[in-house]
Design a protein around this motif. Sequence first.
Motif, PDB file in Angstrom:
ATOM      1  N   LEU A   7       0.829  -1.203   0.000  1.00 13.36           N
ATOM      2  CA  LEU A   7       0.000   0.000   0.000  1.00 13.36           C
ATOM      3  C   LEU A   7       0.865   1.256   0.000  1.00 13.36           C
ATOM      4  CD1 LEU A   7      -2.855  -1.057   2.435  1.00 13.36           C
ATOM      5  CD2 LEU A   7      -3.105  -0.503   0.014  1.00 13.36           C
ATOM      6  N   ASP A   8       1.922   1.251   0.799  1.00 12.82           N
ATOM      7  CA  ASP A   8       2.796   2.419   0.831  1.00 12.82           C
ATOM      8  C   ASP A   8       3.424   2.659  -0.540  1.00 12.82           C
ATOM      9  OD1 ASP A   8       4.127   4.602   2.062  1.00 12.82           O
ATOM     10  OD2 ASP A   8       5.935   3.390   2.245  1.00 12.82           O
ATOM     11  N   ASP A   9       3.934   1.601  -1.159  1.00 18.61           N
ATOM     12  CA  ASP A   9       4.526   1.743  -2.491  1.00 18.61           C
ATOM     13  C   ASP A   9       3.490   2.240  -3.503  1.00 18.61           C
ATOM     14  OD1 ASP A   9       6.952   0.925  -1.541  1.00 18.61           O
ATOM     15  OD2 ASP A   9       6.940  -1.038  -2.508  1.00 18.61           O
ATOM     16  N   THR A  10       2.269   1.743  -3.390  1.00 22.69           N
ATOM     17  CA  THR A  10       1.217   2.156  -4.323  1.00 22.69           C
ATOM     18  C   THR A  10       0.869   3.628  -4.154  1.00 22.69           C
ATOM     19  OG1 THR A  10       0.298  -0.083  -4.356  1.00 22.69           O
ATOM     20  CG2 THR A  10      -1.141   1.709  -5.092  1.00 22.69           C
ATOM     21  N   PHE A  11       0.759   4.080  -2.899  1.00 25.20           N
ATOM     22  CA  PHE A  11       0.445   5.492  -2.671  1.00 25.20           C
ATOM     23  C   PHE A  11       1.558   6.394  -3.213  1.00 25.20           C
ATOM     24  CE2 PHE A  11      -2.019   3.837   1.218  1.00 25.20           C
ATOM     25  CZ  PHE A  11      -3.165   3.673   0.465  1.00 25.20           C
ATOM     26  N   VAL A  12       2.801   5.916  -3.125  1.00 24.75           N
ATOM     27  CA  VAL A  12       3.908   6.696  -3.685  1.00 24.75           C
ATOM     28  C   VAL A  12       3.834   6.708  -5.210  1.00 24.75           C
ATOM     29  CG1 VAL A  12       6.419   6.807  -3.973  1.00 24.75           C
ATOM     30  CG2 VAL A  12       5.435   6.363  -1.716  1.00 24.75           C
ATOM     31  N   GLN A  13       3.699   5.524  -5.806  1.00 16.88           N
ATOM     32  CA  GLN A  13       3.712   5.413  -7.260  1.00 16.88           C
ATOM     33  C   GLN A  13       2.501   6.072  -7.910  1.00 16.88           C
ATOM     34  OE1 GLN A  13       6.278   4.188  -9.036  1.00 16.88           O
ATOM     35  NE2 GLN A  13       7.369   3.808  -7.119  1.00 16.88           N
ATOM     36  N   ARG A  14       1.339   5.883  -7.324  1.00 16.26           N
ATOM     37  CA  ARG A  14       0.109   6.341  -7.971  1.00 16.26           C
ATOM     38  C   ARG A  14      -0.271   7.778  -7.620  1.00 16.26           C
ATOM     39  NH1 ARG A  14      -3.383   1.926  -9.181  1.00 16.26           N
ATOM     40  NH2 ARG A  14      -4.906   3.494  -9.833  1.00 16.26           N
ATOM     41  N   ILE A  15       0.155   8.254  -6.451  1.00 19.35           N
ATOM     42  CA  ILE A  15      -0.290   9.589  -6.025  1.00 19.35           C
ATOM     43  C   ILE A  15       0.898  10.535  -5.843  1.00 19.35           C
ATOM     44  CG2 ILE A  15      -1.640  10.893  -4.342  1.00 19.35           C
ATOM     45  CD1 ILE A  15      -3.258   8.406  -3.781  1.00 19.35           C
ATOM     46  N   ALA A  16       1.839  10.185  -4.975  1.00 19.08           N
ATOM     47  CA  ALA A  16       2.969  11.089  -4.728  1.00 19.08           C
ATOM     48  C   ALA A  16       3.736  11.389  -6.013  1.00 19.08           C
ATOM     49  CB  ALA A  16       3.901  10.496  -3.677  1.00 19.08           C
ATOM     50  N   ASN A  17       4.019  10.354  -6.807  1.00 19.61           N
ATOM     51  CA  ASN A  17       4.784  10.560  -8.034  1.00 19.61           C
ATOM     52  C   ASN A  17       4.011  11.367  -9.072  1.00 19.61           C
ATOM     53  OD1 ASN A  17       6.847   9.148  -6.883  1.00 19.61           O
ATOM     54  ND2 ASN A  17       6.687   7.349  -8.202  1.00 19.61           N
ATOM     55  N   ALA A  18       2.678  11.316  -8.999  1.00 19.28           N
ATOM     56  CA  ALA A  18       1.864  12.117  -9.922  1.00 19.28           C
ATOM     57  C   ALA A  18       2.074  13.608  -9.683  1.00 19.28           C
ATOM     58  CB  ALA A  18       0.389  11.757  -9.770  1.00 19.28           C
ATOM     59  N   PHE A  19       2.476  13.964  -8.467  1.00 16.62           N
ATOM     60  CA  PHE A  19       2.771  15.360  -8.131  1.00 16.62           C
ATOM     61  C   PHE A  19       4.259  15.686  -8.284  1.00 16.62           C
ATOM     62  CE2 PHE A  19      -1.079  14.554  -5.520  1.00 16.62           C
ATOM     63  CZ  PHE A  19      -1.888  15.564  -6.022  1.00 16.62           C
ATOM     64  N   GLY A  20       5.055  14.697  -8.670  1.00 19.32           N
ATOM     65  CA  GLY A  20       6.491  14.917  -8.726  1.00 19.32           C
ATOM     66  C   GLY A  20       7.102  15.109  -7.355  1.00 19.32           C
ATOM     67  N   ALA A  21       6.543  14.471  -6.346  1.00 22.10           N
ATOM     68  CA  ALA A  21       7.005  14.666  -4.966  1.00 22.10           C
ATOM     69  C   ALA A  21       8.423  14.142  -4.773  1.00 22.10           C
ATOM     70  CB  ALA A  21       6.057  13.965  -3.997  1.00 22.10           C
ATOM     71  N   LYS A  22       9.216  14.889  -4.023  1.00 18.81           N
ATOM     72  CA  LYS A  22      10.568  14.482  -3.664  1.00 18.81           C
ATOM     73  C   LYS A  22      10.539  13.710  -2.349  1.00 18.81           C
ATOM     74  CE  LYS A  22      12.226  16.769  -7.171  1.00 18.81           C
ATOM     75  NZ  LYS A  22      12.693  16.046  -8.380  1.00 18.81           N
ATOM     76  N   GLN A  23      11.268  12.598  -2.307  1.00 19.94           N
ATOM     77  CA  GLN A  23      11.281  11.752  -1.119  1.00 19.94           C
ATOM     78  C   GLN A  23      12.143  12.367  -0.015  1.00 19.94           C
ATOM     79  OE1 GLN A  23       9.926   8.734  -0.264  1.00 19.94           O
ATOM     80  NE2 GLN A  23       9.186   7.824  -2.170  1.00 19.94           N
ATOM     81  N   GLU A  24      11.642  12.336   1.203  1.00 17.45           N
ATOM     82  CA  GLU A  24      12.421  12.739   2.371  1.00 17.45           C
ATOM     83  C   GLU A  24      12.296  11.657   3.443  1.00 17.45           C
ATOM     84  OE1 GLU A  24      12.363  17.589   1.888  1.00 17.45           O
ATOM     85  OE2 GLU A  24      11.398  16.710   3.635  1.00 17.45           O
ATOM     86  N   SER A  25      13.221  11.679   4.411  1.00 19.00           N
ATOM     87  CA  SER A  25      13.210  10.716   5.510  1.00 19.00           C
ATOM     88  C   SER A  25      13.371  11.472   6.819  1.00 19.00           C
ATOM     89  CB  SER A  25      14.350   9.706   5.338  1.00 19.00           C
ATOM     90  OG  SER A  25      14.341   8.756   6.380  1.00 19.00           O
TER      91      SER A  25
END
Length: 403
Positions: A125-143
């Motif tokens: 689910l986490d990977d899907t939310f990143v791939q399908r939603i976060a990446n659609a916004f061009g979001a940069k990953q942070e930790s």
Amino acid sequence: MSSPHAVTYTVSLERLDPSQHGQVKYASAFVDEHIDEVRLEGSLLVIAHRSPGGNERIAAGVEKLIERFSHGDFGFKEHILFEHRGPAPYRGDIIAELIESKAIKVLEPGLFIFREPFSSLLRFLDDTFVQRIANAFGAKQESYPAVIHLSTLDKTNHFTSFPEHLHFLNHLRDDLDVIESFSESVREAGGWKEDAPLDLNKTMPKPRFAMNPSTCYHCYEGLQGETLEGDGIVVTAVAKCHRYESKNHSDFGRLLDFSMREIIFVGKPEFVRENRLKAVEYLKQLAVEWEIDCIIENANDPFFTNDFQVKASFQRNQEMKYEMRLSIPYIGKTIACSSVNFASTAFGSAFDIKMGKRPATTGCVGFGLERWVFAFLAQFGLNEDGWPAAFREQYHAWQTKTR
């Protein structure tokens, strides 16, 4: 001295709007530390407790809460943006099944160890939310770290809005005598005892940190004092969050320690508003594709303090918070699994984040990952043959790719 026998206090909540009953139940758990259980039976609030002050103390605390929620114009605006009726074929007690199958291990209410398949579903689910939603916004990953400065929490107004959540983090004093004395006392007692006398003033300094209650706070802390260019930025991160919620941890999905994926928008007002609405559309698409039984509606944070009505009413009337609530068939309720929030310039001002000469506007989309898994399994069960075809196919493709 033996503990008092458990007694029950019951009070009618008919004076309040039914929409407020859940909040009163939640807050009532904090009336006294000797409360064993709080539940709603229709419009009745029932509290089992062992308070040395008896029913009089419980009654006084509950009456204070009822007064808090009943005064003034609450303005509880309702607006359902989206409703999707999925099949939700499973009707069993999913928690009992997860425990029996050893997919989860309950350490105490709200604190679990997750094993397969629950742990894999979390990552999927986490990977899907990143791939399908976060990446659609061009979001940069942070930790982000799991702990947060108290001074940072102060800027978010967490102390004055959600003081009950706080999990302070501390350590023994930098003093050899204190450290050795503490260690020796534990050794002499035959190990750590929950009732061991511990002089906090002597052994520990004033805390500087707490466990982080919300992923996005670190994003704002990291941007403090900066001036952003263009329309704004989008970042995403997943973090372990911690919120103490007393006996409410026995409620379905209310965890002490949980994983929160967030997509955070910081920039011009139009940039944040537009992306927030796009995020709602992405959630709708997933709900339909995965045949999830859910609603998306306007909501408010469960503010704990006396100004609850003012803050909650403002949030609802301005539609600053939407929640995606998934149904839990066997208990006949819904739980919030995602939220889409608009904070205006509150965090931009607090952390001196600017767009040009003006404070930046912020918003975020949150995904409570454990809640998503709990709710999905509550609707479809552990048997993969009963899962929606699209979800099952995507999950199996993800498993193949990550092996």
